[in-house]
Design an enzyme around this catalytic site. Structure first.
Site, mmCIF file in Angstrom:
data_model
loop_
_atom_site.group_PDB
_atom_site.id
_atom_site.type_symbol
_atom_site.label_atom_id
_atom_site.label_comp_id
_atom_site.label_asym_id
_atom_site.label_seq_id
_atom_site.Cartn_x
_atom_site.Cartn_y
_atom_site.Cartn_z
ATOM 1 N N GLN A 157 0.780 -1.080 -0.055
ATOM 2 C CA GLN A 157 -0.126 -0.160 0.099
ATOM 3 C C GLN A 157 0.847 1.119 0.053
ATOM 4 O O GLN A 157 1.457 1.378 1.047
ATOM 5 C CB GLN A 157 -0.958 0.061 1.227
ATOM 6 C CG GLN A 157 -1.735 1.246 1.299
ATOM 7 C CD GLN A 157 -2.558 1.748 0.427
ATOM 8 O OE1 GLN A 157 -3.340 1.094 -0.247
ATOM 9 N NE2 GLN A 157 -2.513 2.932 0.054
ATOM 10 N N GLY A 287 -10.704 0.193 -0.849
ATOM 11 C CA GLY A 287 -10.135 0.314 -2.281
ATOM 12 C C GLY A 287 -9.000 1.296 -2.410
ATOM 13 O O GLY A 287 -8.588 2.120 -1.571
ATOM 14 N N MET A 288 -8.164 0.765 -3.325
ATOM 15 C CA MET A 288 -6.744 1.529 -3.754
ATOM 16 C C MET A 288 -6.826 1.188 -5.136
ATOM 17 O O MET A 288 -6.754 0.416 -5.719
ATOM 18 C CB MET A 288 -5.684 1.215 -2.896
ATOM 19 C CG MET A 288 -4.547 1.697 -3.333
ATOM 20 S SD MET A 288 -4.408 3.515 -2.852
ATOM 21 C CE MET A 288 -3.579 4.281 -4.203
ATOM 22 N N GLU A 289 -6.853 2.500 -5.800
ATOM 23 C CA GLU A 289 -6.766 2.717 -7.243
ATOM 24 C C GLU A 289 -5.401 2.435 -7.879
ATOM 25 O O GLU A 289 -5.190 3.142 -9.006
ATOM 26 C CB GLU A 289 -7.221 4.257 -7.704
ATOM 27 C CG GLU A 289 -6.327 5.141 -7.198
ATOM 28 C CD GLU A 289 -6.436 5.888 -5.775
ATOM 29 O OE1 GLU A 289 -7.083 5.040 -4.745
ATOM 30 O OE2 GLU A 289 -6.245 7.136 -5.617
ATOM 31 N N HIS A 313 -15.925 4.188 -7.289
ATOM 32 C CA HIS A 313 -14.950 5.265 -6.849
ATOM 33 C C HIS A 313 -13.717 4.838 -7.318
ATOM 34 O O HIS A 313 -12.749 5.794 -7.768
ATOM 35 C CB HIS A 313 -15.204 5.172 -5.316
ATOM 36 C CG HIS A 313 -14.059 6.247 -4.528
ATOM 37 N ND1 HIS A 313 -14.374 7.254 -4.335
ATOM 38 C CD2 HIS A 313 -12.812 5.807 -4.419
ATOM 39 C CE1 HIS A 313 -13.500 7.997 -3.606
ATOM 40 N NE2 HIS A 313 -12.523 7.165 -3.586
ATOM 41 N N GLU A 314 -12.984 3.660 -7.212
ATOM 42 C CA GLU A 314 -11.832 3.225 -7.474
ATOM 43 C C GLU A 314 -11.617 3.666 -9.052
ATOM 44 O O GLU A 314 -10.614 3.912 -9.626
ATOM 45 C CB GLU A 314 -11.383 1.972 -7.224
ATOM 46 C CG GLU A 314 -11.563 1.764 -5.599
ATOM 47 C CD GLU A 314 -10.920 2.933 -4.501
ATOM 48 O OE1 GLU A 314 -9.891 3.569 -5.243
ATOM 49 O OE2 GLU A 314 -11.248 3.120 -3.662
ATOM 50 N N HIS A 317 -11.060 7.071 -10.110
ATOM 51 C CA HIS A 317 -9.837 7.515 -9.976
ATOM 52 C C HIS A 317 -8.877 7.311 -11.187
ATOM 53 O O HIS A 317 -7.810 7.930 -11.495
ATOM 54 C CB HIS A 317 -8.891 6.734 -8.966
ATOM 55 C CG HIS A 317 -9.436 7.366 -7.392
ATOM 56 N ND1 HIS A 317 -9.029 8.539 -7.383
ATOM 57 C CD2 HIS A 317 -9.749 6.790 -6.349
ATOM 58 C CE1 HIS A 317 -9.136 8.972 -6.015
ATOM 59 N NE2 HIS A 317 -9.714 7.801 -5.425
ATOM 60 N N ARG A 572 -10.147 -2.907 7.796
ATOM 61 C CA ARG A 572 -10.299 -1.786 7.295
ATOM 62 C C ARG A 572 -10.393 -0.635 8.184
ATOM 63 O O ARG A 572 -11.293 -0.631 9.078
ATOM 64 C CB ARG A 572 -11.490 -2.025 6.335
ATOM 65 C CG ARG A 572 -11.819 -0.693 5.558
ATOM 66 C CD ARG A 572 -13.156 -0.904 4.560
ATOM 67 N NE ARG A 572 -13.391 0.247 4.037
ATOM 68 C CZ ARG A 572 -14.416 0.354 3.222
ATOM 69 N NH1 ARG A 572 -15.558 -0.691 2.909
ATOM 70 N NH2 ARG A 572 -14.947 1.346 2.548
HETATM 71 N N1 BES Z 1 -6.966 6.408 -2.931
HETATM 72 C C1 BES Z 1 -7.862 6.134 -1.752
HETATM 73 C C2 BES Z 1 -7.194 5.465 -0.518
HETATM 74 C C3 BES Z 1 -6.024 6.191 0.227
HETATM 75 C C4 BES Z 1 -6.295 7.599 0.637
HETATM 76 C C5 BES Z 1 -4.933 5.602 0.538
HETATM 77 C C6 BES Z 1 -5.288 7.927 0.897
HETATM 78 C C7 BES Z 1 -4.029 6.301 1.379
HETATM 79 C C8 BES Z 1 -4.065 7.545 1.591
HETATM 80 C C9 BES Z 1 -8.888 5.109 -2.254
HETATM 81 O O1 BES Z 1 -9.410 5.593 -3.478
HETATM 82 C C10 BES Z 1 -10.287 5.427 -1.402
HETATM 83 O O2 BES Z 1 -10.567 6.542 -1.223
HETATM 84 N N2 BES Z 1 -10.616 4.492 -0.620
HETATM 85 C C11 BES Z 1 -12.040 4.615 0.022
HETATM 86 C C12 BES Z 1 -13.001 4.095 -0.365
HETATM 87 C C13 BES Z 1 -14.010 4.851 -1.022
HETATM 88 C C14 BES Z 1 -15.317 4.360 -1.380
HETATM 89 C C15 BES Z 1 -14.323 6.246 -0.538
HETATM 90 C C16 BES Z 1 -11.738 3.746 1.305
HETATM 91 O O3 BES Z 1 -10.797 2.965 1.263
HETATM 92 O O4 BES Z 1 -12.473 3.668 2.403
HETATM 93 ZN ZN ZN Z 2 -10.270 7.601 -3.376
#
Ligand code: BES
Ligand code: ZN
Length: 622
Positions: A157, A287-289, A313-314, A317, A572
């Site tokens: 990550q 999720g991670m894009e 969402h992903e 991105h 999570r």
């Molecule tokens: N890019 C983010 C996850 C992230 C943000 C990782 C900052 C590290 C630092 C990802 O796109 C995200 O926003 N995930 C959300 C899901 C969402 C549907 C809002 C999550 O993991 O909750």
């Molecule tokens: Zn995001």
């Protein structure tokens, strides 16, 4: 801390040249910005390509690798400066010859600068190194911590600034490079990256990857495990552990239509394939894009597609973030706020406005709560869209502000301009700025340039540079939630749970219901609700989390068993934080929280333990 000067049209990538042709009227845009979270000086000498040759060793929990960096030395610099964190560097070569290098003292967040002496026409720098077992981006799972419990698993990550703990690189969102990799893993396991991916296990455990589109370091990703692939259409599919693959396939059957919906909104998908990887439960995010391969939590598999907005969402991105990238983590809202807006638009296309307005309304609830609590804690400054994270962990900026206040701003712009015009703006924004960086200031400039003079406009600067929400904000309201509110009113007036009209409710209505139960509800009443609706056994982790928070708040002990199991099995952070936080408010809850945390912590990723250690006020090493 470095200030860069970038001319968008100078960033030489294939896609950018295309964007330039299509946007022949665009002037050269001069953007200055400072990324406070990198040691690198890309304005002097910049990495344009990475060749990564690595071997993954589960025994020692390390990766031993050779990173070969291709340079563009635009200012005849004598030094290449890279970001590293806890890397054990054994050798550095410049164009094949042994080089002089120094490693700076470590900073808690930034790690150590690696300075390599180069000559002005140096082309390649090789760094030989081994990661440390505690590398913050890497999570090494024992077989027991996976779904199938047969094989170990590794995933990375990298966002925001953890890529440097597994690759010595210019770890700044403003620096993009292409990459190739050759990765050796134990035979029988599959390796995947944010690149062109294999669909089958290789005989010799060696995998070769190519990533032809330039990406910033935070989008570097690797996963290794016992994984199967199932196609979902011509350009999409899903990877998961064998026992999970079937469930994943049916949950994501709308993926191809999601990609098409996204393209119809804001232009072509630029990354060829879009696959999903369902990770073991300790994945700290929803999720991670990672480009071409979104990493996802298994908690998304609710069984009824009720959490697929996370995939929307992903996927979104792939435009907002991966194509047009926040210049620094202070501009994080440009990634996330745009993405939430885009996600909602995809959901509206697929499932209708009534459905997406429920999501919008939940987001607004989250936002109001967070603004209130941040303001109370004296963190009012962090409720501005444009952040000031210098000297801090960029993770401090991961709040609903970037996501939901950002979303509300874009929604407000849509309402002001009209949808058609706003869509035209967004489409041209993605096209014009593809494969490059965006600062908040440049966004404002482009938006103001697009909109005609004299048109009534929301006060962009107030939205962006002031805390909280403007007084005249229009919050989304959901008709479906009004129906839920009516049932809640009946309940308040004495109706029993069984008398409520809940027939066709989706999990979003249930979530709203659980969040809105009367503040003075008793544990006996919660028990009646639970017996009727089965919240404690809900397969939807959003609903379950909201329920467990109520259970703690109102001392509904029959849910505590499930609570403990959930905290131990899920990594999570979005779910862990509110539950632990609520426990801290309960009589005797602190002891309970610590007791569970002690058992659960080994299953959590660094990203989660970093937050929770602080919340629970404990200091541990590792
Ligand atoms: N890019 C983010 C996850 C992230 C943000 C990782 C900052 C590290 C630092 C990802 O796109 C995200 O926003 N995930 C959300 C899901 C969402 C549907 C809002 C999550 O993991 O909750
Ligand atoms: Zn995001």
């Amino acid at each position: 801390m470095r200030t860069y000067l970038f001319w968008l049209s100078l960033i030489s990538t294939l896609a950018c040249q295309t964007a330039k042709q299509e946007d022949s009227t665009s002037e050269k845009k001069e953007m200055t910005f400072t990324d406070p979270h990198t040691y690198a000086r890309p304005d002097e000498s910049v990495v344009t390509h990475l060749d990564w040759k690595a071997e993954v060793d589960f025994g020692s929990k390390t990766i031993t690798a050779q990173a070969t960096l291709t340079l563009k030395n635009s200012s005849n610099a004598q030094k290449l400066r890279l970001d590293t964190k806890a890397l054990n560097i054994t050798d550095v070569l410049v164009d094949g010859d042994s080089a002089t290098y120094t490693l700076g003292g470590p900073d808690e967040h930034m790690g150590s600068a690696l300075d390599v002496t180069i000559v002005p026409n140096a082309k390649k720098v090789d760094v030989y190194y081994t990661t440390s077992p505690g590398a913050e981006a890497l999570q090494w799972l024992a077989p027991q911590q996976t779904a199938d419990k047969q094989h170990p698993f590794l995933f990375t990550q990298s966002q925001a600034i953890l890529a440097r703990s597994w690759v010595p690189i210019q770890d700044s969102p403003g620096v993009r490079f292409t990459y190739n990799a050759e990765v050796k893993v134990p035979k029988g396991l599959l390796a995947l990256m944010s690149a062109e991916n294999p669909m089958e296990v290789s005989e010799d455990g060696i995998y070769r990857f190519q990533m032809a589109q330039p990406v910033p370091a935070y989008l570097l990703a690797l996963a290794v495990g016992d994984l199967k692939f199932q196609s979902l259409g011509t350009r999409s599919g899903v990877y998961a552990e064998p026992s999970v693959i079937e469930k994943a396939t049916s949950e994501f059957e709308d993926l191809e239509s999601m990609i098409s919906a996204a393209e119809e909104l804001y232009g072509p998908y630029q990354w060829d394939r879009y696959d999903l990887l369902v990770l073991p439960p300790s994945f700290p995010f929803g999720g991670m894009e990672n480009p071409r391969l979104t990493f996802a939590t298994p908690t998304i598999l609710a069984g009824d597609k009720s959490l697929v907005s996370l995939v929307a969402h992903e996927l979104a991105h792939s435009w907002s973030g991966n194509l047009v990238t926040n210049a620094t983590w202070d501009d994080f809202w440009l990634n996330e706020g745009f993405t939430v807006y885009f996600e909602q638009r995809i959901m509206e296309r697929l499932y209708g406005r009534e459905y997406s307005e429920m999501l919008a309304s939940l987001a607004a609830q989250d936002l109001l709560e967070e603004i209130e609590s941040m303001t109370k804690r004296g963190n009012g400054n962090d409720t501005k869209l444009k952040l000031d994270l210098a000297g801090r962990n960029p993770d401090d900026g991961v709040t609903t502000i970037a996501y939901d206040k950002g979303y509300l701003l874009l929604r407000t712009l849509e309402e002001t301009l009209g949808r058609e015009k706003f869509d035209a703006f967004l489409k041209s924004y993605f096209e014009k700025n593809a494969f490059s960086v965006m600062t908040t200031e440049e966004f404002i400039r482009q938006f103001e340039q697009f909109t005609a003079d004299g048109e009534s406009q929301p006060d962009l600067k107030a939205w962006i540079y002031q805390p909280g929400l403007p007084a005249n904000v229009r919050l989304p309201t959901s008709g479906k939630f009004m129906t839920v509110d009516q049932e809640l009113e009946k309940y308040r007036q004495g109706s029993t749970a069984a008398q409520l009209n809940t027939g066709d409710w989706t999990s979003h209505e249930w979530l709203h219901f659980v969040r809105s139960v009367p503040e003075d509800i008793t544990s006996g009443q919660l028990s009646e609700l639970d017996n009727t609706f089965g919240f404690t056994t809900s397969g939807n982790s959003e609903v379950l989390t909201a329920w467990l928070v109520q259970a703690i708040r109102h001392n509904y002990t029959p849910a505590f068993d499930r609570l403990e199991r959930f905290l131990i099995s899920t990594g999570r952070r979005k779910f862990l934080s509110p539950i632990y936080k609520e426990l801290l408010n309960m009589d005797g809850g602190r002891e309970m929280a610590l007791r569970i945390y002690e058992k659960a912590r080994p299953n959590y990723h660094f990203v989660a333990t970093n937050t929770l250690d602080e919340m629970l006020g404990i200091e541990l090493n590792n």
